[in-house]
Design an enzyme around this catalytic site. Structure first.
Site, PDB file in Angstrom:
ATOM      1  N   SER A 228       6.303  15.834   6.958  1.00  0.00           N
ATOM      2  CA  SER A 228       7.082  14.287   6.413  1.00  0.00           C
ATOM      3  C   SER A 228       8.258  14.806   5.063  1.00  0.00           C
ATOM      4  O   SER A 228       8.157  16.016   4.960  1.00  0.00           O
ATOM      5  CB  SER A 228       5.442  15.056   4.993  1.00  0.00           C
ATOM      6  OG  SER A 228       5.855  15.627   3.699  1.00  0.00           O
ATOM      7  N   ASP A 229       7.795  13.829   4.580  1.00  0.00           N
ATOM      8  CA  ASP A 229       9.910  13.344   3.912  1.00  0.00           C
ATOM      9  C   ASP A 229       9.345  14.418   2.628  1.00  0.00           C
ATOM     10  O   ASP A 229       7.822  13.820   1.995  1.00  0.00           O
ATOM     11  CB  ASP A 229      10.001  11.945   3.384  1.00  0.00           C
ATOM     12  CG  ASP A 229      11.894  12.136   3.254  1.00  0.00           C
ATOM     13  OD1 ASP A 229      11.951  13.628   2.223  1.00  0.00           O
ATOM     14  OD2 ASP A 229      12.595  11.440   2.924  1.00  0.00           O
ATOM     15  N   TRP A 230       9.788  14.800   2.015  1.00  0.00           N
ATOM     16  CA  TRP A 230       9.841  14.847   0.461  1.00  0.00           C
ATOM     17  C   TRP A 230       8.719  14.354   0.030  1.00  0.00           C
ATOM     18  O   TRP A 230       8.744  13.511  -1.342  1.00  0.00           O
ATOM     19  CB  TRP A 230      10.537  15.998  -0.698  1.00  0.00           C
ATOM     20  CG  TRP A 230      10.957  17.897  -0.196  1.00  0.00           C
ATOM     21  CD1 TRP A 230      11.303  18.297  -0.500  1.00  0.00           C
ATOM     22  CD2 TRP A 230      10.946  17.984   1.356  1.00  0.00           C
ATOM     23  NE1 TRP A 230      10.731  19.410   0.045  1.00  0.00           N
ATOM     24  CE2 TRP A 230      10.873  19.377   1.724  1.00  0.00           C
ATOM     25  CE3 TRP A 230      10.568  17.664   2.611  1.00  0.00           C
ATOM     26  CZ2 TRP A 230      10.850  20.162   2.451  1.00  0.00           C
ATOM     27  CZ3 TRP A 230      11.193  18.474   3.975  1.00  0.00           C
ATOM     28  CH2 TRP A 230      10.933  19.415   3.598  1.00  0.00           C
ATOM     29  N   GLY A 231       7.263  14.439  -0.531  1.00  0.00           N
ATOM     30  CA  GLY A 231       6.694  13.655  -1.047  1.00  0.00           C
ATOM     31  C   GLY A 231       6.120  12.170  -0.666  1.00  0.00           C
ATOM     32  O   GLY A 231       5.188  11.443  -0.319  1.00  0.00           O
ATOM     33  N   GLY A 232       6.846  12.955   0.225  1.00  0.00           N
ATOM     34  CA  GLY A 232       5.975  11.155   1.194  1.00  0.00           C
ATOM     35  C   GLY A 232       4.372  11.089   2.476  1.00  0.00           C
ATOM     36  O   GLY A 232       5.070  10.660   3.147  1.00  0.00           O
TER      37      GLY A 232
END
Ligand code: BGC
Length: 802
Positions: A228-232
């Protein structure tokens, strides 16, 4: 399964924990069971390895590393061998620093010139972007390090980037927004891929089974892991279910518990979890075994210079003012000549090993520098003293080298641009200088399109983009003719931003970002609409001239002769475009399908062959859900840029299409795209266009951004939003984007459970949201209860040592 033995020894808790990170940058390990941890770092144009406490947007400095030119710059080289060389250097440096995965390249399509992150992306064209990315990936991975192309897919704006829903029709999605990734995966063999923050047609990219399973794994044969993208990561269980492996950064035990519960309550089949663990382990085990490489810092710096030099674009050269003759009396003017603007702000920010500044290195060139002056403040404020000093210096020289560009706040991750003009104080300086001399050469530093309608005031215009730590010398090499410029634009420079079809609603402020322009992105629109632009896609001048002759169109490719008709050696980027006039579908009149960068000595000729491939004639048929070829006679065009076709032939292709989606799309057929109605776009989309369903004053939801607290029912939440806004404005005035604040500003509430290292879970977020929506005591009760429950289950996981 490849790792059956290891997996059979893992408990459910351990398997679940592997699906989330151990820290901001590391994956979870179980050394006693043979599972090591791997380290992931940004990317994409250098290695941003944080030591000590990690924070994903770089509050804590990273260890020094070579800062290469950014993607937008490198793309202008159109040189796959160069990108592979830079990738190889990046991979070696990553390996030396103990980094296993480089988070890049970024290859989102430049849908609109105002996207704040365009400097990190290659092109408005998917074929070019894909080819650049694949070369970079091959290089990085040749050192036993994984690349991680990002952000997959349709991630085209920074505003509300974590919750915005990209509404895009399937044909456009496949032809424009995923073709680059397809090339990156198939030709680059990427071992990992990062999903985008946004939703695509209502589903988060990280949970999109169509994207991650059907397209990525089954159609393209991807065999790496998805992060995932960071925090995504939104719903972690759905992510794992649909093909995502790793949620980053660590969510403590939050994500782990969600997976355990889902398996225990029958929402997630343990077999699927095992498959994800197996797929992830395949890459983790392979990466952890490779031996460390080492790099020579000075050689890396030189490569950075070469990469920057080969990417510089000469846009204007009236009266052949360039290259500068030996001993020319030059005035060096502009803040950027003193403090270069050489990379963009955000997660890609590299702490360079060294940094060349024009004002220091110009003495090594055969020029007579009669004076230097900063000319303007970096941020857009007037400074009469600087201006006067610059004009005085300009008067004493034969030629003024005027360094202009965008400052740090003008383009950044987390922030879309509001216009494409240069700062006003720079334009004023340009005006004043052009009153005292007509020999001005503007040297540009910016990572994305700028309004260049002032170019009649300069004789020379050279664009270095964001050229990395060695860009200063690279530019002087070109200005003095040590190197003949060979870069060409990878994006269109429009006459006005409003000419770009997506500008009517960019960046989208509501829940939906409607990709109403369909396939008409970048030059595809301008060429088909025959609309004038300032500088076309693929444009770039040289100190020599080239001629194109003897076109032969063959079944497998196109052949022609390229000659250097001038008096100096140089390289030309020849471009292959294809179009079809008899199509029953709406189409762009030209699409890039190949290119070749060819070096020629003066007077030399070479036969050039550009091969056709599986992308040359294809279009995406939404009726059969596959790429097909429409039968017909295709125009085969060779050009020196998209608007200047130098050779043209044709080729009849048999087709595979039995039935074709013949939709009633008059605006698309007529390229009258600036005002497509909802009804017509709905026909293209195949369903109604979603209507905004949140209005100011309404209750906030889990996926609403924290910035929307400005309209919250609770005065406390409104106060928090105001403080956030005040702090952001303050940072903006200082000219330095505050990345962490920007992240918070665009972050949805649910991400509180993803970005707090496991301190907050989803039930607590719901409690917080109840407070925000004006029910203080109810919300507080909910939050405290959720906190207690979480503490209880945390204790039991600690007892089980997972
Ligand atoms: C960016 C990614 C980056 C990640 C880790 C995110 O905010 O969108 O491109 O790789 O942070 O720093």
């Amino acid at each position: 399964m490849k790792h059956q033995t290891i997996i059979s020894q893992l408990t459910l808790e351990e398997k679940a924990s592997l699906m989330s990170g151990k820290s901001v940058w590391e994956t979870k390990d179980y050394p006693e069971k043979g599972i090591p941890s791997i380290f992931l770092s940004d990317g994409p144009h250098g290695i941003r390895k944080q030591e000590g406490a990690g924070d994903h947007l770089g509050l804590n400095a990273s260890v020094p590393a070579t800062c290469f030119p950014t993607a937008a710059t490198l793309a202008n080289s159109w040189d796959e061998a160069l990108l592979e060389e830079v990738g190889t250097a990046l991979g070696a440096e990553a390996s030396q620093l103990g980094v296993h995965v480089v988070l890049g390249p970024g290859l989102n399509i430049k849908r609109n010139p105002m996207c704040g992150r365009n400097f990190e992306y290659y092109s408005e064209d998917p074929y070019q972007a894909g080819k650049m990315a694949a070369a970079m990936i091959r290089g990085i991975q040749s050192n036993g390090v994984a690349a991680c192309p990002k952000h997959f897919a349709a991630n085209s704006q920074e505003l509300k980037r974590m919750s915005s829903d990209s509404i895009v029709d399937e044909r456009t999605f496949r032809e424009i927004y995923t073709t680059g990734f397809e090339i990156a995966v198939k030709e680059g063999k990427a071992k990992s891929i990062m999903t985008a923050y946004n939703k695509i047609n209502g589903t988060y990219a990280n949970e999109d089974g169509h994207l991650l399973r059907d397209i990525l794994r089954e159609e393209w044969g991807f065999d790496g892991f998805v992060v995932s993208d960071w925090g995504g990561s939104n719903d972690h269980v759905l992510g794992v279910q649909n093909g995502s492996h790793l949620e980053m950064p660590s969510t403590g035990t939050v994500g782990q518990k969600e997976i355990i519960n889902a398996v225990n309550f029958g929402q997630l089949d343990e077999v699927i979890l095992d498959e994800r663990v197996d797929e992830l382990l395949t890459v983790v085990l392979e990466l952890s075994k490779t031996s460390k490489k080492s790099v020579n810092t000075e050689r890396q710096h030189q490569l950075s210079q070469k990469a920057a030099r080969n990417s510089i674009v000469l846009l204007k050269n009236e009266d052949r003012i360039l290259p500068l003759a030996s001993k020319t009396k030059v005035a060096l003017i502009g803040e950027f000549a003193f403090e270069p603007r050489y990379q963009g702000a955000g997660s890609s920010f590299i702490n360079p090993t060294q940094l060349d500044k024009t004002v220091d290195v110009i003495k090594d060139y055969d020029l007579d520098v009669v004076g230097t002056a900063k000319g303007y403040e970096r941020t857009d404020v007037d400074n009469q003293a600087l201006l006067t000093e610059a004009i005085d210096v300009a008067k004493t020289a034969d030629v003024v080298l005027l360094y202009l560009g965008l400052d740090e706040i003008s383009e950044s991750e987390g922030l879309d641009r509001r216009h494409i003009s240069l700062p006003k104080n720079q334009l004023r300086l340009l005006d004043e200088i052009s009153k005292v001399t007509n020999k001005v050469i503007a040297v540009l530093s910016a990572g994305s399109v700028i309004d260049l309608n002032w170019d009649d005031r300069v004789k020379g215009l050279v664009h270095g983009y964001l050229s990395g730590q060695a860009g200063a010398r690279a530019m002087l090499d070109v200005l003095t003719g040590k190197y003949n410029p060979s870069g060409k634009l990878s994006e269109t420079y429009p006459l006005a931003i409003i000419d770009v079809p997506s500008s009517a609603d960019y960046p989208a402020e509501g829940d939906y970002s409607i990709y109403r322009e369909g396939l008409y992105v970048g030059y595809r629109y301008f060429e088909t609409a025959k609309s004038l632009v300032k500088y076309p896609y693929g444009f770039g001048l040289s100190y020599t001239d080239f001629s194109y002759n003897d076109l032969i169109v063959e079944e497998n490719g196109v052949r022609f002769t390229l000659t250097n008709t001038g008096s100096v050696a140089g390289s030309e980027v020849a471009q292959l475009y294809v179009g079809i006039d008899t199509s029953k579908l709406y189409r762009a009149s030209k699409e890039l399908k190949g290119f070749a960068k060819v070096y020629l000595e003066p007077g030399e000729s070479k036969e050039v062959f550009i091969a056709f491939d599986d992308k040359t004639f294809r279009y995406y048929n939404t009726l059969t859900s596959s790429f097909e070829v429409e039968a017909g006679t295709y125009r085969i065009m060779i050009g020196t840029n998209v608007s200047k076709i130098t050779l043209q032939g044709q080729l009849y292709k048999e087709g595979t299409t039995a039935n074709l989606p013949e939709l009633d799309l008059p605006s698309y057929a007529e390229v009258d795209i600036l005002t497509v109605s909802d009804a017509e776009f709905a026909r293209l989309l195949g369903r109604p266009v979603p209507k905004e369903n949140w209005q100011k004053g309404q209750e906030l939801r889990l996926n609403d951004a924290l910035s929307q607290m400005a309209y919250a029912k609770s005065w406390l939440a409104r106060a928090v939003a105001s403080i956030l806004r005040i702090l952001l404005n303050r940072a903006e005035k200082k000219g330095k984007p505050d990345l962490n604040l920007l992240f918070l500003y665009n972050m949805p509430f649910r991400a509180l459970a993803k970005m707090t290292g496991g301190t907050i879970n989803m039930a607590m977020v719901e409690g917080i949201l109840t407070i925000v929506n004006g029910h203080f005591f109810r919300g507080l009760g909910q939050t405290v209860k959720a906190f207690r429950q979480k503490r209880q289950t945390d204790k039991s996981l600690v007892a089980k040592k997972v």
